[in-house]
Enzyme design. Structure first.
Site, PDB file in Angstrom:
ATOM      1  N   GLU A  47       0.476  -1.261  -0.264  1.00  0.00           N
ATOM      2  CA  GLU A  47      -0.011  -0.197   0.273  1.00  0.00           C
ATOM      3  C   GLU A  47       1.216   1.061  -0.158  1.00  0.00           C
ATOM      4  O   GLU A  47       2.091   1.382   0.572  1.00  0.00           O
ATOM      5  CB  GLU A  47      -1.106   0.356   1.418  1.00  0.00           C
ATOM      6  CG  GLU A  47       0.152  -0.055   2.352  1.00  0.00           C
ATOM      7  CD  GLU A  47      -1.238  -0.709   3.213  1.00  0.00           C
ATOM      8  OE1 GLU A  47      -2.335  -0.314   3.531  1.00  0.00           O
ATOM      9  OE2 GLU A  47      -0.270   0.577   5.664  1.00  0.00           O
ATOM     10  N   CYS A 100       5.453   1.011  14.948  1.00  0.00           N
ATOM     11  CA  CYS A 100       4.898   1.478  13.638  1.00  0.00           C
ATOM     12  C   CYS A 100       4.156   2.362  14.311  1.00  0.00           C
ATOM     13  O   CYS A 100       3.025   2.717  15.308  1.00  0.00           O
ATOM     14  CB  CYS A 100       4.225   1.417  12.609  1.00  0.00           C
ATOM     15  SG  CYS A 100       3.995   1.780  11.902  1.00  0.00           S
TER      16      CYS A 100
END
Lengths: 155, 155
Positions: A80, A134
């Protein structure tokens, strides 16, 4: 000052506000006060990925969210891209990242900055789960899946 | 797609912008493309603390900065408070945190959310350095040192 085992065990405080919290690592990459959730509701583009959100969905106000992702053997995240940036820090195992036209191996302690609109994907070919923090902006655009053959000369 | 050892080695790209970057962990909590800097210019309130900034001071645009701090044996950070929040993730060794009126032991993988204006300090009594990631808002207020006896009933 006495040593405490925890900062708060009040479920209301833990889930609703700017109260200092300790997510104790219980070993084996499991934590107190946080449970793994589905990586994404859509199930076509990824395999064997779990997500834990430490801060960002329980009333804290920083302009970023801190999450932990884990990818099982032969698993992968969605290929993505998006406008918002990632800062990834590897905590467990080894994995690979596709980053635009490059592919890199990642291991413990590696820190990866994913620039805006970089086409990217994380994967794991090892038995040991591949786990990484993340960090993202709290306000961010939705990821856009990339089809193979699109977005990079490599596909 | 070939496997790359790095994403960019261009010093200009590394220091000026939204270019994907890999800070490779070289072992022993040292990284490629990032050097330790002074924790603070003021030297009275802390001891044996180093700071590394992965993202936030080299042209990236996220609304957060990701840093790594390390505290040597018998070292400590400033006892301080500020409006902005911290998210701390322990990467190395063991340490202690004063959090308001509580004191907690921290070890690998523990995640600590420091709420706004919480009086806090990190310290290390072990030989192994105590190292942790600390994520903060890019735009934030200046820390205010706290004198012992001020800000908490414990001092």
């Amino acid at each position: 000052m006495e040593l405490s085992e925890d900062l708060t065990t009040d479920p209301k405080a833990l889930s609703s506000g700017n109260v200092s919290k300790l997510f104790r690592h219980l070993g084996n990459f499991d934590w107190n006060h946080v449970t793994p959730v589905e990586y994404k509701s859509e199930e076509q583009s990824w395999l064997s990925v779990s997500r834990r959100v430490f801060t960002g969905e329980t009333g804290e106000t920083p302009q970023f969210h801190v999450r932990y992702f884990e990818i099982g053997q032969n698993g992968y995240s969605t290929l993505e891209q998006h406008e918002h940036e990632h800062v990834v820090v590897v905590m467990r195992g080894k994995g690979q990242a596709i980053m635009g036209e490059k592919r890199v191996e990642l291991g413990f302690g590696d820190v990866l900055y994913v620039a805006p609109n970089e086409v990217h994907q994380f994967s794991n070919s090892q038995e040991e789960p591949f786990g990484f923090l993340c960090v993202v902006n709290a306000e961010r655009d939705r990821p856009r899946p990339v089809e193979i053959g699109e977005g990079s000369s490599c596909f």
